[in-house]
Motif scaffolding. Sequence first.
Motif, PDB file in Angstrom:
ATOM      1  N   TYR A  33     112.780  75.720  75.542  1.00 20.95           N
ATOM      2  CA  TYR A  33     112.413  74.670  74.583  1.00 20.95           C
ATOM      3  C   TYR A  33     111.566  73.592  75.264  1.00 20.95           C
ATOM      4  CZ  TYR A  33     112.739  70.817  71.312  1.00 20.95           C
ATOM      5  OH  TYR A  33     112.417  69.784  70.474  1.00 20.95           O
ATOM      6  N   GLU A  34     112.003  73.168  76.443  1.00 24.40           N
ATOM      7  CA  GLU A  34     111.263  72.153  77.198  1.00 24.40           C
ATOM      8  C   GLU A  34     109.884  72.670  77.587  1.00 24.40           C
ATOM      9  OE1 GLU A  34     111.971  70.551  81.513  1.00 24.40           O
ATOM     10  OE2 GLU A  34     113.495  69.696  80.182  1.00 24.40           O
ATOM     11  N   GLN A  37     107.574  72.516  74.529  1.00 18.16           N
ATOM     12  CA  GLN A  37     107.164  71.144  74.231  1.00 18.16           C
ATOM     13  C   GLN A  37     106.097  70.663  75.214  1.00 18.16           C
ATOM     14  OE1 GLN A  37     108.080  69.709  71.352  1.00 18.16           O
ATOM     15  NE2 GLN A  37     109.105  71.667  71.090  1.00 18.16           N
ATOM     16  N   GLU A  50     106.380  78.990  69.250  1.00 16.74           N
ATOM     17  CA  GLU A  50     107.739  78.876  69.788  1.00 16.74           C
ATOM     18  C   GLU A  50     108.123  80.038  70.700  1.00 16.74           C
ATOM     19  OE1 GLU A  50     109.162  75.913  69.120  1.00 16.74           O
ATOM     20  OE2 GLU A  50     107.417  75.527  67.897  1.00 16.74           O
TER      21      GLU A  50
END
Length: 56
Positions: A33-34, A37, A50
């Motif tokens: 996830y990091e 981002q 994603e």
Amino acid sequence: MMTQARQWWILVRYKDEAGAGFGKQYVTATNAYEAIQMAKALYGKLLISESAAPAL
């Protein structure tokens, strides 16, 4: 317990460049996830939404 940072690769579409293509970029992050981002902040759009894979 500390989480280890590791390298992830992400397919990105380069932003704001005429005729810009895509490429495989590496980012260092503690989780997928990091990494996603970070890639969005650095490169703009992701080629595959994603999706981040650990670099071996």
